[in-house]
Design a protein around this motif. Structure first.
Motif, PDB file in Angstrom:
ATOM      1  N   SER A 151      24.053 -10.918  22.486  1.00  0.00           N
ATOM      2  CA  SER A 151      25.007 -12.004  22.283  1.00  0.00           C
ATOM      3  C   SER A 151      24.755 -12.803  21.021  1.00  0.00           C
ATOM      4  O   SER A 151      25.475 -13.779  20.759  1.00  0.00           O
ATOM      5  CB  SER A 151      24.983 -12.954  23.489  1.00  0.00           C
ATOM      6  OG  SER A 151      23.691 -13.535  23.630  1.00  0.00           O
ATOM      7  N   ASN A 152      23.746 -12.441  20.251  1.00  0.00           N
ATOM      8  CA  ASN A 152      23.410 -13.218  19.059  1.00  0.00           C
ATOM      9  C   ASN A 152      23.437 -12.372  17.788  1.00  0.00           C
ATOM     10  O   ASN A 152      22.671 -12.602  16.855  1.00  0.00           O
ATOM     11  CB  ASN A 152      22.040 -13.871  19.216  1.00  0.00           C
ATOM     12  CG  ASN A 152      20.959 -12.856  19.594  1.00  0.00           C
ATOM     13  OD1 ASN A 152      21.223 -11.669  19.746  1.00  0.00           O
ATOM     14  ND2 ASN A 152      19.733 -13.340  19.753  1.00  0.00           N
ATOM     15  N   ALA A 153      24.327 -11.374  17.755  1.00  0.00           N
ATOM     16  CA  ALA A 153      24.479 -10.567  16.544  1.00  0.00           C
ATOM     17  C   ALA A 153      25.350 -11.265  15.506  1.00  0.00           C
ATOM     18  O   ALA A 153      25.428 -10.807  14.363  1.00  0.00           O
ATOM     19  CB  ALA A 153      25.073  -9.197  16.888  1.00  0.00           C
ATOM     20  N   TYR A 154      26.009 -12.355  15.892  1.00  0.00           N
ATOM     21  CA  TYR A 154      26.820 -13.163  14.978  1.00  0.00           C
ATOM     22  C   TYR A 154      26.590 -14.642  15.314  1.00  0.00           C
ATOM     23  O   TYR A 154      26.264 -14.992  16.450  1.00  0.00           O
ATOM     24  CB  TYR A 154      28.307 -12.834  15.107  1.00  0.00           C
ATOM     25  CG  TYR A 154      28.723 -11.523  14.482  1.00  0.00           C
ATOM     26  CD1 TYR A 154      29.154 -11.465  13.155  1.00  0.00           C
ATOM     27  CD2 TYR A 154      28.670 -10.339  15.205  1.00  0.00           C
ATOM     28  CE1 TYR A 154      29.539 -10.258  12.577  1.00  0.00           C
ATOM     29  CE2 TYR A 154      29.042  -9.132  14.631  1.00  0.00           C
ATOM     30  CZ  TYR A 154      29.479  -9.103  13.322  1.00  0.00           C
ATOM     31  OH  TYR A 154      29.849  -7.910  12.753  1.00  0.00           O
ATOM     32  N   PHE A 155      26.767 -15.481  14.286  1.00  0.00           N
ATOM     33  CA  PHE A 155      26.739 -16.934  14.456  1.00  0.00           C
ATOM     34  C   PHE A 155      25.418 -17.405  15.078  1.00  0.00           C
ATOM     35  O   PHE A 155      25.395 -18.266  15.973  1.00  0.00           O
ATOM     36  CB  PHE A 155      27.916 -17.409  15.321  1.00  0.00           C
ATOM     37  CG  PHE A 155      29.223 -16.764  14.967  1.00  0.00           C
ATOM     38  CD1 PHE A 155      29.721 -16.832  13.670  1.00  0.00           C
ATOM     39  CD2 PHE A 155      29.953 -16.072  15.911  1.00  0.00           C
ATOM     40  CE1 PHE A 155      30.922 -16.232  13.336  1.00  0.00           C
ATOM     41  CE2 PHE A 155      31.155 -15.470  15.593  1.00  0.00           C
ATOM     42  CZ  PHE A 155      31.640 -15.544  14.300  1.00  0.00           C
ATOM     43  N   ALA A 156      24.320 -16.842  14.608  1.00  0.00           N
ATOM     44  CA  ALA A 156      23.001 -17.232  15.086  1.00  0.00           C
ATOM     45  C   ALA A 156      21.991 -16.984  13.980  1.00  0.00           C
ATOM     46  O   ALA A 156      22.212 -16.118  13.118  1.00  0.00           O
ATOM     47  CB  ALA A 156      22.615 -16.446  16.348  1.00  0.00           C
ATOM     48  N   PRO A 157      20.896 -17.733  13.946  1.00  0.00           N
ATOM     49  CA  PRO A 157      19.858 -17.472  12.942  1.00  0.00           C
ATOM     50  C   PRO A 157      19.333 -16.041  13.060  1.00  0.00           C
ATOM     51  O   PRO A 157      19.038 -15.554  14.153  1.00  0.00           O
ATOM     52  CB  PRO A 157      18.768 -18.500  13.292  1.00  0.00           C
ATOM     53  CG  PRO A 157      19.495 -19.590  14.016  1.00  0.00           C
ATOM     54  CD  PRO A 157      20.587 -18.918  14.773  1.00  0.00           C
ATOM     55  N   GLY A 158      19.223 -15.352  11.933  1.00  0.00           N
ATOM     56  CA  GLY A 158      18.751 -13.985  11.933  1.00  0.00           C
ATOM     57  C   GLY A 158      19.778 -12.970  12.375  1.00  0.00           C
ATOM     58  O   GLY A 158      19.424 -11.809  12.631  1.00  0.00           O
ATOM     59  N   ALA A 159      21.048 -13.372  12.469  1.00  0.00           N
ATOM     60  CA  ALA A 159      22.084 -12.459  12.952  1.00  0.00           C
ATOM     61  C   ALA A 159      22.286 -11.282  12.000  1.00  0.00           C
ATOM     62  O   ALA A 159      22.523 -10.154  12.443  1.00  0.00           O
ATOM     63  CB  ALA A 159      23.393 -13.212  13.155  1.00  0.00           C
ATOM     64  N   LYS A 160      22.177 -11.530  10.700  1.00  0.00           N
ATOM     65  CA  LYS A 160      22.385 -10.450   9.736  1.00  0.00           C
ATOM     66  C   LYS A 160      21.320  -9.368   9.870  1.00  0.00           C
ATOM     67  O   LYS A 160      21.634  -8.165   9.855  1.00  0.00           O
ATOM     68  CB  LYS A 160      22.382 -11.020   8.310  1.00  0.00           C
ATOM     69  CG  LYS A 160      22.770 -10.017   7.256  1.00  0.00           C
ATOM     70  CD  LYS A 160      22.885 -10.684   5.894  1.00  0.00           C
ATOM     71  CE  LYS A 160      23.314  -9.675   4.832  1.00  0.00           C
ATOM     72  NZ  LYS A 160      23.434 -10.322   3.495  1.00  0.00           N
ATOM     73  N   ARG A 161      20.072  -9.776  10.031  1.00  0.00           N
ATOM     74  CA  ARG A 161      18.995  -8.791  10.224  1.00  0.00           C
ATOM     75  C   ARG A 161      19.172  -8.059  11.547  1.00  0.00           C
ATOM     76  O   ARG A 161      18.890  -6.852  11.640  1.00  0.00           O
ATOM     77  CB  ARG A 161      17.641  -9.499  10.191  1.00  0.00           C
ATOM     78  CG  ARG A 161      17.277 -10.119   8.856  1.00  0.00           C
ATOM     79  CD  ARG A 161      15.816 -10.501   8.830  1.00  0.00           C
ATOM     80  NE  ARG A 161      15.486 -11.416   9.917  1.00  0.00           N
ATOM     81  CZ  ARG A 161      15.574 -12.735   9.832  1.00  0.00           C
ATOM     82  NH1 ARG A 161      16.011 -13.304   8.696  1.00  0.00           N
ATOM     83  NH2 ARG A 161      15.237 -13.505  10.840  1.00  0.00           N
ATOM     84  N   ARG A 162      19.649  -8.762  12.544  1.00  0.00           N
ATOM     85  CA  ARG A 162      19.860  -8.132  13.853  1.00  0.00           C
ATOM     86  C   ARG A 162      20.952  -7.074  13.763  1.00  0.00           C
ATOM     87  O   ARG A 162      20.821  -5.986  14.343  1.00  0.00           O
ATOM     88  CB  ARG A 162      20.214  -9.216  14.859  1.00  0.00           C
ATOM     89  CG  ARG A 162      19.965  -8.855  16.308  1.00  0.00           C
ATOM     90  CD  ARG A 162      20.071 -10.066  17.202  1.00  0.00           C
ATOM     91  NE  ARG A 162      18.963 -10.983  16.974  1.00  0.00           N
ATOM     92  CZ  ARG A 162      19.087 -12.179  16.425  1.00  0.00           C
ATOM     93  NH1 ARG A 162      20.260 -12.608  16.018  1.00  0.00           N
ATOM     94  NH2 ARG A 162      18.032 -12.962  16.263  1.00  0.00           N
TER      95      ARG A 162
END
Length: 345
Positions: A151-162
């Motif tokens: 649920s944190n692949a977008y709009f969250a810290p580290g989402a781009k790396r995830r």
């Protein structure tokens, strides 16, 4: 005989392989899940802070709804950590932990915070079921499915790396990917069933058939936030149109989200979310509307969001270009002042 059945068998096997690859090789609806995460986290924080000054009256150990009475109303398999102890410090600890964990869940996401938010949210809901708005019924189920998703692949810290790590493992079937997609599809299925059931019962209801349901709803003072809403629903034409629009979009929603035409999915989903925005603005059910909008967001695909984002950027660029063109044109006053000089020249 074997030759006649070999073709259908191969086609069925190929279709099964494609379905397995779609479920187990790549995570779907990551943007919608991130929006649902934010909606649940923000909605839970708002639910707690809306009555923060009266928290002792609604949920405290000396509440009008005593812990013993509230425990009797808890459904089967339900629980609440507020019943573990009736001390004041335990209540304050749980209540403020709910606010902090929900805020962290909205910002960071992740499976651990999902489970923690679910436990604290259920505990608060079952402590006093008299002050619930209705959206909790859906969220209590969806948050279980969310525990299996990313649920944190977008709009969250580290989402781009995830997202980069997810792309690196794409194409290889994994149990984690299959669990994510299964949980996601269960969220979509549960939301679709909710709208289909709601639309069916509205069709069967006489007040909805007659188009007067919104008129009666606007007269319920417990859910009235705007006097303009009651005035508008007094108009027979407008009230009937809103009733029929509500029934139509609720019945169309389950069929629209499985449509192969993106404009159908986006149009119906945006219409349903507009309906919930109206509920939030005119009936005061802010947390309910926010939770429902979050569930609606999962029903759109990632490519739908990307297409809408590109169209919004193009529209913004077009508007900006027009404004710049207008700014570059000289004003009428400057033109009039320049005319005598041009004639003299």
């Amino acid at each position: 005989m074997r030759d006649l059945t070999r073709g259908p068998r191969r086609a069925a096997a190929a279709g099964l392989d494609r379905a397995i690859a779609r479920v187990a090789c790549r995570e779907h609806r990551l943007i919608g899940l991130a929006l649902l995460r934010i909606a649940i986290g923000v909605g839970t924080v708002m639910y707690c802070l809306a009555d923060y000054g009266d928290r002792q009256f609604f949920w405290g150990p000396d509440s009008y709804n005593s812990p013993q009475l509230a425990a009797q109303a808890v459904p089967h398999l339900g629980f609440s950590l507020y019943f573990v102890s009736h001390s004041q410090w335990w209540f304050e600890l749980l209540f403020h932990a709910t606010v902090l964990v929900a805020a962290a869940f909205a910002v960071f996401g992740g499976r651990v915070l999902t489970v923690a938010t679910a436990v604290l949210m259920w505990s608060l809901y079952y402590r006093n079921q008299d002050v619930l708005e209705g959206g909790n019924n859906l969220v209590e189920i969806l948050v279980i499915f969310m525990a299996f998703t990313v649920s944190n692949a977008y709009f969250a810290p580290g989402a781009k790396r995830r997202r980069q790590r997810l792309r690196e493992t794409a194409g290889t079937p994994t149990i984690r990917t299959a669990a994510h997609n299964l949980g996601t599809y269960l969220i979509v299925f549960q939301t679709a069933v909710l709208y289909l059931t709601a639309g069916y019962w509205k069709v069967a209801g006489k007040v909805w058939q007659d188009g007067v349901a919104m008129y009666y709803i606007s007269r319920v003072t417990g859910f009235q936030m705007s006097t303009a809403y009651a005035h508008w629903m007094s108009n027979a034409t407008l009230g009937t149109a809103v009733c029929y629009f509500t029934v139509f979009v609720e019945l169309a929603f389950p069929f629209a989200i499985v449509s192969t035409r993106p404009w159908v999915r986006k149009t119906v989903t945006v219409s349903v979310e507009a309906m919930h925005l109206g509920i939030m603005a005119f009936m005061g059910l802010v947390c309910f509307g926010l939770m429902m909008i979050g569930a609606d967001c999962v029903c759109l695909r990632d490519e739908d969001y990307r297409a809408m984002w590109l169209r919004a950027r193009r529209l913004a660029d077009a508007v900006t270009g027009r404004l710049r063109a207008v700014d570059l044109l000289p004003s009428p006053a400057v033109v009039r002042l320049a005319e005598p000089e041009e004639r003299h020249a």
